[in-house]
Design a protein around this motif. Structure first.
Motif, mmCIF file in Angstrom:
data_model
loop_
_atom_site.group_PDB
_atom_site.id
_atom_site.type_symbol
_atom_site.label_atom_id
_atom_site.label_comp_id
_atom_site.label_asym_id
_atom_site.label_seq_id
_atom_site.Cartn_x
_atom_site.Cartn_y
_atom_site.Cartn_z
ATOM 1 N N PRO A 1 53.091 43.673 32.333
ATOM 2 C CA PRO A 1 53.749 42.535 32.984
ATOM 3 C C PRO A 1 53.088 41.202 32.647
ATOM 4 C CG PRO A 1 53.540 44.332 34.535
ATOM 5 C CD PRO A 1 52.781 44.750 33.307
ATOM 6 N N ARG A 2 53.909 40.182 32.477
ATOM 7 C CA ARG A 2 53.391 38.855 32.121
ATOM 8 C C ARG A 2 52.573 38.225 33.248
ATOM 9 N NH1 ARG A 2 55.652 36.289 27.543
ATOM 10 N NH2 ARG A 2 56.360 37.941 26.138
ATOM 11 N N ASP A 3 52.717 38.734 34.468
ATOM 12 C CA ASP A 3 51.951 38.142 35.569
ATOM 13 C C ASP A 3 50.525 38.700 35.647
ATOM 14 O OD1 ASP A 3 52.598 40.702 36.545
ATOM 15 O OD2 ASP A 3 52.800 39.993 38.617
ATOM 16 N N MET A 4 50.179 39.620 34.756
ATOM 17 C CA MET A 4 48.810 40.132 34.758
ATOM 18 C C MET A 4 47.830 39.021 34.371
ATOM 19 S SD MET A 4 46.948 43.173 32.570
ATOM 20 C CE MET A 4 46.415 42.170 31.169
ATOM 21 N N TYR A 5 46.739 38.920 35.102
ATOM 22 C CA TYR A 5 45.619 38.076 34.693
ATOM 23 C C TYR A 5 44.360 38.903 34.861
ATOM 24 C CZ TYR A 5 45.123 36.878 39.737
ATOM 25 O OH TYR A 5 44.978 36.910 41.098
ATOM 26 N N TYR A 6 43.300 38.528 34.146
ATOM 27 C CA TYR A 6 42.195 39.478 34.077
ATOM 28 C C TYR A 6 40.858 38.826 33.732
ATOM 29 C CZ TYR A 6 43.382 39.296 29.031
ATOM 30 O OH TYR A 6 43.668 38.884 27.742
ATOM 31 N N CYS A 7 39.796 39.476 34.210
ATOM 32 C CA CYS A 7 38.440 39.157 33.786
ATOM 33 C C CYS A 7 38.200 39.952 32.505
ATOM 34 C CB CYS A 7 37.424 39.591 34.828
ATOM 35 S SG CYS A 7 37.843 39.235 36.542
ATOM 36 N N SER A 8 37.546 39.333 31.542
ATOM 37 C CA SER A 8 37.324 40.002 30.265
ATOM 38 C C SER A 8 35.914 39.746 29.771
ATOM 39 C CB SER A 8 38.338 39.505 29.225
ATOM 40 O OG SER A 8 38.128 40.117 27.970
ATOM 41 N N GLY A 9 35.278 40.792 29.228
ATOM 42 C CA GLY A 9 33.914 40.649 28.748
ATOM 43 C C GLY A 9 33.692 41.301 27.401
ATOM 44 N N PHE A 10 32.678 40.844 26.716
ATOM 45 C CA PHE A 10 32.256 41.359 25.416
ATOM 46 C C PHE A 10 32.222 42.885 25.428
ATOM 47 C CE2 PHE A 10 28.357 42.240 22.673
ATOM 48 C CZ PHE A 10 29.018 42.081 21.459
ATOM 49 N N GLN A 11 32.671 43.489 24.343
ATOM 50 C CA GLN A 11 32.696 44.928 24.143
ATOM 51 C C GLN A 11 33.714 45.649 25.032
ATOM 52 O OE1 GLN A 11 28.404 45.827 24.494
ATOM 53 N NE2 GLN A 11 28.416 46.238 22.302
ATOM 54 N N GLY A 12 34.660 44.907 25.555
ATOM 55 C CA GLY A 12 35.790 45.560 26.206
ATOM 56 C C GLY A 12 35.689 45.804 27.693
ATOM 57 N N GLN A 13 35.025 44.916 28.421
ATOM 58 C CA GLN A 13 35.032 45.006 29.884
ATOM 59 C C GLN A 13 36.311 44.331 30.385
ATOM 60 O OE1 GLN A 13 32.377 46.814 29.930
ATOM 61 N NE2 GLN A 13 31.693 45.930 28.004
ATOM 62 N N MET A 14 36.951 44.921 31.354
ATOM 63 C CA MET A 14 38.182 44.319 31.877
ATOM 64 C C MET A 14 38.396 44.673 33.349
ATOM 65 S SD MET A 14 42.212 44.862 30.804
ATOM 66 C CE MET A 14 42.316 43.688 29.453
ATOM 67 N N VAL A 15 38.756 43.654 34.125
ATOM 68 C CA VAL A 15 39.325 43.846 35.458
ATOM 69 C C VAL A 15 40.715 43.237 35.400
ATOM 70 C CG1 VAL A 15 39.190 43.318 37.918
ATOM 71 C CG2 VAL A 15 37.084 43.767 36.628
ATOM 72 N N ALA A 16 41.735 44.087 35.314
ATOM 73 C CA ALA A 16 43.121 43.630 35.204
ATOM 74 C C ALA A 16 43.756 43.582 36.583
ATOM 75 C CB ALA A 16 43.911 44.571 34.290
ATOM 76 N N ILE A 17 44.370 42.464 36.890
ATOM 77 C CA ILE A 17 45.033 42.243 38.180
ATOM 78 C C ILE A 17 46.520 42.078 37.902
ATOM 79 C CG2 ILE A 17 45.144 40.735 40.208
ATOM 80 C CD1 ILE A 17 42.224 39.775 39.019
ATOM 81 N N ILE A 18 47.341 42.964 38.467
ATOM 82 C CA ILE A 18 48.780 42.934 38.197
ATOM 83 C C ILE A 18 49.527 42.807 39.526
ATOM 84 C CG2 ILE A 18 50.687 44.032 36.953
ATOM 85 C CD1 ILE A 18 48.653 45.779 35.519
ATOM 86 N N PRO A 19 49.783 41.582 39.979
ATOM 87 C CA PRO A 19 50.417 41.383 41.286
ATOM 88 C C PRO A 19 51.757 42.096 41.446
ATOM 89 C CG PRO A 19 49.475 39.329 40.489
ATOM 90 C CD PRO A 19 49.391 40.310 39.356
ATOM 91 N N SER A 20 52.611 42.073 40.413
ATOM 92 C CA SER A 20 53.941 42.668 40.534
ATOM 93 C C SER A 20 53.901 44.170 40.741
ATOM 94 C CB SER A 20 54.777 42.345 39.293
ATOM 95 O OG SER A 20 54.159 42.847 38.121
ATOM 96 N N LEU A 21 52.795 44.805 40.379
ATOM 97 C CA LEU A 21 52.656 46.248 40.547
ATOM 98 C C LEU A 21 51.636 46.615 41.616
ATOM 99 C CD1 LEU A 21 52.652 47.389 36.790
ATOM 100 C CD2 LEU A 21 54.582 47.231 38.360
#
Length: 454
Positions: free
Chosen positions: A398-418
């Protein structure tokens, strides 16, 4: 025979010349990176030096370093063929700091005063184990397959995922760890720490103590073209200041992280290259400058140290989180935040719920909206110290996803619509690790999600 000997001598000299020209200038960075990595991984997450060497430092050039740990001194030292020895020291509450020869290890120092949560509520709002929750719309078999597919088979290093946590409707629905890691393992978030820095500003704004749209409070800029740069420009990486961020070479970012005493001063001293709000440029130096600006909002250094934890981190029970400091004692807000995968997911949940944490409004909803508003010059890829999918970087998400991203592939993905938060911690990033495919599979495990994505 003499001819062969001469050829060998020339070859050896050629190799030495190449080493001097290509590698020697990088030795400070190699040994610095290695010492810092060993000290942090060993003293924060209690990993052995051998585990860190094989699992964290096994990247080109870094594996040239020879490392030692001094348990009594709580330090790690590294060098390359005995050259350019560097040391990182560990201090409880401050983490590991890479130091230089001028650093006084005997000088007294302050540490943050923590008020860690003792809540017995089930995770994610407390410290007890999560309650089993069954959602009819979740295909748990498909979800398990999606999560499992991100981990390597034994003895392979293709995907290098260390942890995955999935929250749905404020409940834990999936969690998995690679060998050697558990729910209690603290993992470096690298640039996900930038989003923690942003949240500290969000609290100051909520308290009415800071206006991000005013010129940044930096006295050194008041008599030149930089005086018009706002804190908003800095938060959005839109200041127009010079900066190079390329971790495969000697650049502004690597020199800052592995050589600078005051990391916040590095970007502060850079010249303007563009007018503010005309050119987006990712800069870890900018975030450490923001950390330095935060320091200026408090009377004492103790208040500054305490605020990061009391304002957000401890408020939401991120008990494992530790943000490390530089040599002058300021938080390295660009890169050095450690926490368990569960605690990283708590941070995502705070933003998913529009700044509300189990009934307490920690950040205003307007700050959340500001955070995920695309920066004008980022093509829908960046907000305020958060990355966005508004530009469609991940086409099946979803286009509404926003996320924290870090070197070597760290991610906290936030998807409000889901109503989802998805955490992945590892050692490979996009495109070597297929984030689009991973997120797509997790999303598709929730029935009706296809319609929601469309």
């Amino acid at each position: 025979m003499k001819k062969i000997f001469k050829i060998l001598v020339v070859a050896v000299l050629g190799i030495l010349a190449y080493f001097v020209i290509a590698t020697y200038p990088k030795l400070d960075l190699i040994s610095g990176f290695s010492a810092k990595s060993i000290a942090s991984g060993h003293f924060i997450d209690k990993r052995t030096i051998e585990t860190i060497e094989k699992g964290d430092n096994d990247i080109p050039l870094l594996n040239l370093a020879t490392n030692t740990v001094d348990e009594s001194e709580q330090s790690a030292s590294s060098s390359v063929y005995g050259l350019k020895k560097r040391k990182a020291i560990y201090r409880e509450g401050l983490g590991a700091t890479l130091i230089n020869a001028d650093f006084d290890v005997h000088k007294p120092y302050l540490i943050p005063k923590r008020n860690k949560s003792t809540s017995t509520l089930p995770f994610p709002y407390g410290n007890s184990e999560p309650k089993d929750t069954i959602f009819q719309e979740v295909d748990y078999r498909k979800l398990k397959s999606a999560v499992n597919s991100t981990f390597d088979a034994s003895d392979t290093k293709e995907k290098r995922t260390r942890a995955v946590v999935v929250l749905y409707k404020n409940k834990l629905i999936a969690e998995q760890y690679s060998t050697g890691f558990t729910k209690n393992s603290s993992i470096l978030g690298w640039s996900m720490t930038k989003s923690i820095t942003s949240s500290a500003f969000g609290v100051l704004v909520k308290q009415g103590k800071f206006d991000i749209h005013k010129p940044a409070p930096i006295s050194e800029w008041q008599d030149d073209d930089r005086k018009s740069i706002t804190t908003n420009n800095l938060l959005q990486m839109n200041s127009g200041l010079e900066w190079e961020e390329n971790y495969s070479s000697i650049c502004d970012a690597t020199k800052m992280l592995f050589l600078a005493e005051d990391m916040g001063a590095v970007q502060l001293e850079k010249a303007p290259k563009f007018k503010p709000n005309t050119q987006w440029n990712y800069s870890s130096g900018t975030t450490n400058l923001l950390s330095k600006i935060l320091r200026g909002q408090f009377r004492t250094h103790q208040e500054y140290l305490d605020f990061w934890y009391s304002a957000v981190i401890d408020k939401i029970g991120m008990n494992s989180m530790l943000v490390e400091t530089d040599m002058v004692g300021n938080f390295v807000g660009s890169s050095y935040g450690w926490a368990t995968a569960r605690d990283w997911s708590k941070f995502g949940l705070l933003y998913l719920n529009k700044g509300n944490w189990n009934g307490e409004q920690i950040l205003d909803e307007s700050w959340i909206n500001y955070t995920k508003k695309p920066t004008a010059t980022s093509n829908g890829g960046y907000g305020a110290q958060f990355w966005l999918n508004a530009g469609g970087k991940f086409p099946d998400v979803p286009r509404d996803m926003y996320y924290c991203s870090g070197f070597q592939g760290q991610m906290v993905a936030i998807i409000p619509s889901l109503e989802m938060v998805i955490v992945r911690m590892g050692l490979k990033e996009n495109p070597d690790f297929d984030f689009n495919g991973f997120l797509k599979k997790v999303i598709e495990s929730v029935k009706q999600s296809k319609a929601m994505v469309e």
